[in-house]
Design an enzyme around this catalytic site. Structure first.
Site, PDB file in Angstrom:
ATOM      1  N   GLU A 293      17.317   4.781  60.563  1.00 61.78           N
ATOM      2  CA  GLU A 293      16.132   5.283  59.858  1.00 61.78           C
ATOM      3  C   GLU A 293      15.395   4.070  59.332  1.00 61.78           C
ATOM      4  O   GLU A 293      15.974   3.267  58.595  1.00 61.78           O
ATOM      5  CB  GLU A 293      16.540   6.234  58.724  1.00 61.78           C
ATOM      6  CG  GLU A 293      17.262   7.492  59.212  1.00 61.78           C
ATOM      7  CD  GLU A 293      16.475   8.319  60.231  1.00 61.78           C
ATOM      8  OE1 GLU A 293      15.228   8.271  60.205  1.00 61.78           O
ATOM      9  OE2 GLU A 293      17.110   8.985  61.070  1.00 61.78           O
ATOM     10  N   CYS A 327      10.647   4.607  51.540  1.00 61.23           N
ATOM     11  CA  CYS A 327      10.190   4.618  52.929  1.00 61.23           C
ATOM     12  C   CYS A 327       9.155   5.719  53.120  1.00 61.23           C
ATOM     13  O   CYS A 327       8.329   5.658  54.017  1.00 61.23           O
ATOM     14  CB  CYS A 327      11.366   4.819  53.863  1.00 61.23           C
ATOM     15  SG  CYS A 327      12.407   6.152  53.317  1.00 61.23           S
TER      16      CYS A 327
HETATM   17  P1  NAD Z   1      15.774  -4.786  55.528  1.00 59.39           P
HETATM   18  O1  NAD Z   1      15.563  -4.452  56.956  1.00 59.39           O
HETATM   19  O2  NAD Z   1      15.286  -6.083  55.026  1.00 59.39           O
HETATM   20  O3  NAD Z   1      17.354  -4.757  55.208  1.00 59.39           O
HETATM   21  C1  NAD Z   1      18.140  -3.638  55.522  1.00 59.39           C
HETATM   22  C2  NAD Z   1      19.542  -4.113  55.810  1.00 59.39           C
HETATM   23  O4  NAD Z   1      19.531  -4.881  57.017  1.00 59.39           O
HETATM   24  C3  NAD Z   1      20.106  -5.018  54.727  1.00 59.39           C
HETATM   25  O5  NAD Z   1      21.472  -4.751  54.545  1.00 59.39           O
HETATM   26  C4  NAD Z   1      19.884  -6.398  55.312  1.00 59.39           C
HETATM   27  O6  NAD Z   1      20.766  -7.368  54.810  1.00 59.39           O
HETATM   28  C5  NAD Z   1      20.132  -6.149  56.769  1.00 59.39           C
HETATM   29  N1  NAD Z   1      19.512  -7.138  57.646  1.00 59.39           N
HETATM   30  C6  NAD Z   1      18.399  -7.875  57.418  1.00 59.39           C
HETATM   31  N2  NAD Z   1      18.154  -8.681  58.470  1.00 59.39           N
HETATM   32  C7  NAD Z   1      19.116  -8.438  59.382  1.00 59.39           C
HETATM   33  C8  NAD Z   1      19.398  -8.946  60.670  1.00 59.39           C
HETATM   34  N3  NAD Z   1      18.628  -9.859  61.235  1.00 59.39           N
HETATM   35  N4  NAD Z   1      20.471  -8.458  61.327  1.00 59.39           N
HETATM   36  C9  NAD Z   1      21.241  -7.511  60.764  1.00 59.39           C
HETATM   37  N5  NAD Z   1      21.036  -6.997  59.544  1.00 59.39           N
HETATM   38  C10 NAD Z   1      19.977  -7.452  58.861  1.00 59.39           C
HETATM   39  O7  NAD Z   1      15.189  -3.564  54.691  1.00 59.39           O
HETATM   40  P2  NAD Z   1      15.136  -3.386  53.106  1.00 59.39           P
HETATM   41  O8  NAD Z   1      14.084  -4.300  52.571  1.00 59.39           O
HETATM   42  O9  NAD Z   1      16.490  -3.428  52.505  1.00 59.39           O
HETATM   43  O10 NAD Z   1      14.641  -1.886  53.035  1.00 59.39           O
HETATM   44  C11 NAD Z   1      13.297  -1.545  53.204  1.00 59.39           C
HETATM   45  C12 NAD Z   1      13.037  -0.990  54.585  1.00 59.39           C
HETATM   46  O11 NAD Z   1      13.899   0.116  54.830  1.00 59.39           O
HETATM   47  C13 NAD Z   1      11.632  -0.456  54.738  1.00 59.39           C
HETATM   48  O12 NAD Z   1      11.128  -0.772  56.013  1.00 59.39           O
HETATM   49  C14 NAD Z   1      11.815   1.057  54.586  1.00 59.39           C
HETATM   50  O13 NAD Z   1      10.794   1.819  55.190  1.00 59.39           O
HETATM   51  C15 NAD Z   1      13.147   1.246  55.235  1.00 59.39           C
HETATM   52  N6  NAD Z   1      13.801   2.453  54.777  1.00 59.39           N
HETATM   53  C16 NAD Z   1      13.775   3.544  55.599  1.00 59.39           C
HETATM   54  C17 NAD Z   1      14.368   4.732  55.193  1.00 59.39           C
HETATM   55  C18 NAD Z   1      14.337   5.937  56.079  1.00 59.39           C
HETATM   56  O14 NAD Z   1      15.054   6.896  55.802  1.00 59.39           O
HETATM   57  N7  NAD Z   1      13.546   5.938  57.146  1.00 59.39           N
HETATM   58  C19 NAD Z   1      15.001   4.796  53.955  1.00 59.39           C
HETATM   59  C20 NAD Z   1      15.017   3.668  53.150  1.00 59.39           C
HETATM   60  C21 NAD Z   1      14.422   2.491  53.579  1.00 59.39           C
END
Ligand code: NAD
Length: 541
Positions: A293, A327
């Protein structure tokens, strides 16, 4: 299950507590916040039920008070990740065979621990780590998480009840096995409930998990871990690792036993991981399930017949609660020309009444954004809008990171429906408005549909049923969660299963049975009571 067809308690949504001035719950959470603020914690890795300190640490600070240190967490080396995988696979031998009612009891107990003894702590941790107001913490870290745990237990039993027909001669049984291997859960900063649910939902279905929380959420993730332990999740079933996300992910994806990804976060990260899984596909023992998501560019579109005050309230809440870091937060709005002046008046009045500061002061509606990276990005888009002839700052536009990462709630108005802030997910308290001609309703609905790569949430406002119906039809694929005359945020587990399609994710609907199906691999068992002894069928004579 050995000796009974057990019914689980019927899941009901956890009531949201009010925290009104003078209430006992406000006092308790306030005291807990102060106590946690004035002490420091150390968060080691958690592998096979053991706390592992690596000595390679990073500090944790509240976004609204970034010079204050809440503690530190330990970062993993590659060998720790390999150890987490190995111990998860070892734990699977017993966990996958555990009767379902025992797994149910553990997670129902976790729900009750959060509803009771851990409520103030998990809320205060979420206020400190993610800078949520008490209301935002309560609806996330307490209520949504409790709901996920209770409802998922009920959904699990509903799935187990789904059985094929049998005849008198043969009994057909479907067994919902956990996936063979282990699940990798990667969780975002913005919801404590999501952070807990991604590992817990897979574990509930009998899987073992390596869980990597966001660097910005480790502080409240530690409370989740304490709850899981106290609830009785056995060692090795959920392992928590922190550190370099790329190293951790590459190590996990290199394992032939990797069998599923449960991800929530940004779109580009998810797409990169999907690509890596594809590259490794020949190494896996089973086809990994991929559930993600991700981002959104969520909309509100208001017909000329809609009520301006209702539209303004939906923008005020939908775009700015939790600083727009949901999100589902509204970030592009399309308003019909004849109601815009009224919408603008009400919206400006609402914004003028917002107070911004630390969540410790519970009169604040707006607090800080999550970290400096986010602050700088938002500030640059605001500066861009100030300098662009196609954009006008209607409200807000200030920012200050001297003490915390504070961005003033900002409304940009543009004449260009494809202006950058109408298309790009900013993930902050910035909303962009495009005013359309009253007679361009249908055309605007198509514009809404075509402007963004995402399809997470969206809302249509209209008092005219025919026009509303057009909105529902034309925007059929523009949002996985679609709202009629309501803001596009605030989905409740068991009521509005959540998820989006297109670039927003695999739409496996967290908080519903659909998500749990992804964590099982059914085995069909046909048992014939009296086996035939002659291969010849009657037609052979
Ligand atoms: P992010 O993508 O920066 O991080 C999410 C997770 O991915 C973290 O644990 C992070 O450490 C990890 N991560 C980051 N880079 C990575 C890589 N290169 N390889 C593997 N893992 C990696 O997101 P965030 O800032 O924590 O959250 C915000 C984002 O999440 C927004 O885009 C939001 O829309 C989305 N979000 C979506 C939903 C949904 O249900 N659709 C819900 C909540 C948040």
């Amino acid at each position: 299950m050995g000796k009974g067809f057990f019914e689980v308690p019927i899941a009901v949504n956890e009531p949201v507590w009010g925290y009104a001035p003078g209430s006992p719950e406000r006092q308790t959470v306030s005291d807990t916040y102060k106590e946690m603020y004035n002490s420091t914690i150390d968060v080691p890795l958690y592998i096979n039920g053991e706390h592992i300190s690596t000595g390679n640490t990073a500090t944790m600070s509240p976004p609204h008070d970034h010079q204050h240190v809440l503690g530190s967490y330990h970062k993993a080396e590659k060998s720790h990740i390999e150890q987490a995988i190995a111990t998860a696979l070892e734990a699977r031998k017993k966990w996958a065979q555990m009767p379902w009612e025992q797994r149910a009891a553990i997670f129902l107990r976790a729900a009750e621990l959060i509803a009771g003894p851990y409520r103030a702590k998990i809320n205060a941790a979420t206020m400190l780590a993610q800078s949520k107001t008490i209301h935002q913490a309560e609806i996330d870290a307490a209520c949504e998480l409790i709901d996920f745990l209770r409802f998922n237990v009920q959904f699990m039993t509903e799935i187990y009840h789904e059985q094929p027909e049998s005849t008198s001669g043969a009994w057909n049984r479907l067994e919902y096995r956990p996936l063979e291997g282990f699940i990798y859960a990667i969780t975002p900063f913005n919801f404590t409930a999501i952070s807990a649910n991604l590992p817990a939902s897979a574990a509930l279905m009998g899987n073992v998990v390596v869980w990597k929380p966001s660097d910005s959420q480790v502080y409240s993730a530690k409370v989740i871990l304490d709850v899981f332990k106290e609830a009785g999740v056995p060692p090795g079933v959920i392992n928590m690792v922190m550190g370099d996300p790329v190293m951790i992910t590459d190590t996990v994806l290199a394992s032939p036993d990797f069998s599923g990804l449960h991800f929530t976060g940004s779109t580009h990260v998810f797409k990169d991981i999907w690509q890596k899984i594809g590259t490794n596909i020949h190494n896996y023992k089973t086809y990994p399930r991929i559930v993600g998501e991700t981002g959104g560019k969520d909309f509100i579109v208001a017909h000329k017949s809609s009520n301006p005050k209702q539209v303004a309230t939906a923008i005020a809440r939908g775009a700015f609660e939790f600083q727009g870091q949901k999100c589902s937060a509204a970030s592009r709005c399309y308003i019909s020309k004849s109601i815009w002046n009224d919408v603008e008046k009400h919206l400006k009045a609402d914004l003028a009444s917002f107070t911004m500061g630390s969540p410790e002061d519970m009169s604040n509606f707006i607090t800080a954004v999550i970290h400096e990276g986010s602050f700088d990005k938002l500030a640059s888009y605001i500066d861009g809008a100030k300098a662009d002839a196609n954009a006008e700052i209607v409200a807000g536009g200030n920012y200050d990171k001297s003490k915390g990462y504070f961005i003033e709630p900002t409304v940009i108005k543009t004449n260009d429906p494809k202006y950058t802030t109408m298309c790009t997910e900013l993930f902050g308290p910035v909303v962009t408005i495009y005013v359309f001609e009253d007679d361009a309703w249908e055309e605007t609905l198509h514009l809404v549909d075509e402007t963004s790569e995402y399809a997470l949430t969206g809302a249509v406002f209209s008092e005219d049923r025919y026009e509303l119906e057009k909105g529902i039809k034309i925007l059929e694929n523009a949002a996985g969660n679609f709202y009629v005359n309501d803001k596009p945020t605030g989905a409740v587990v068991g009521q509005q299963p959540f998820g989006g399609a297109r670039a927003s994710g695999t739409n496996d609907k967290a908080g519903s049975k659909l998500n749990l199906y992804r964590w099982v691999s059914p085995r069909m068992i046909k048992e014939t009571f009296v086996s035939p002894t002659d291969y010849r069928y009657p037609f052979l004579g």
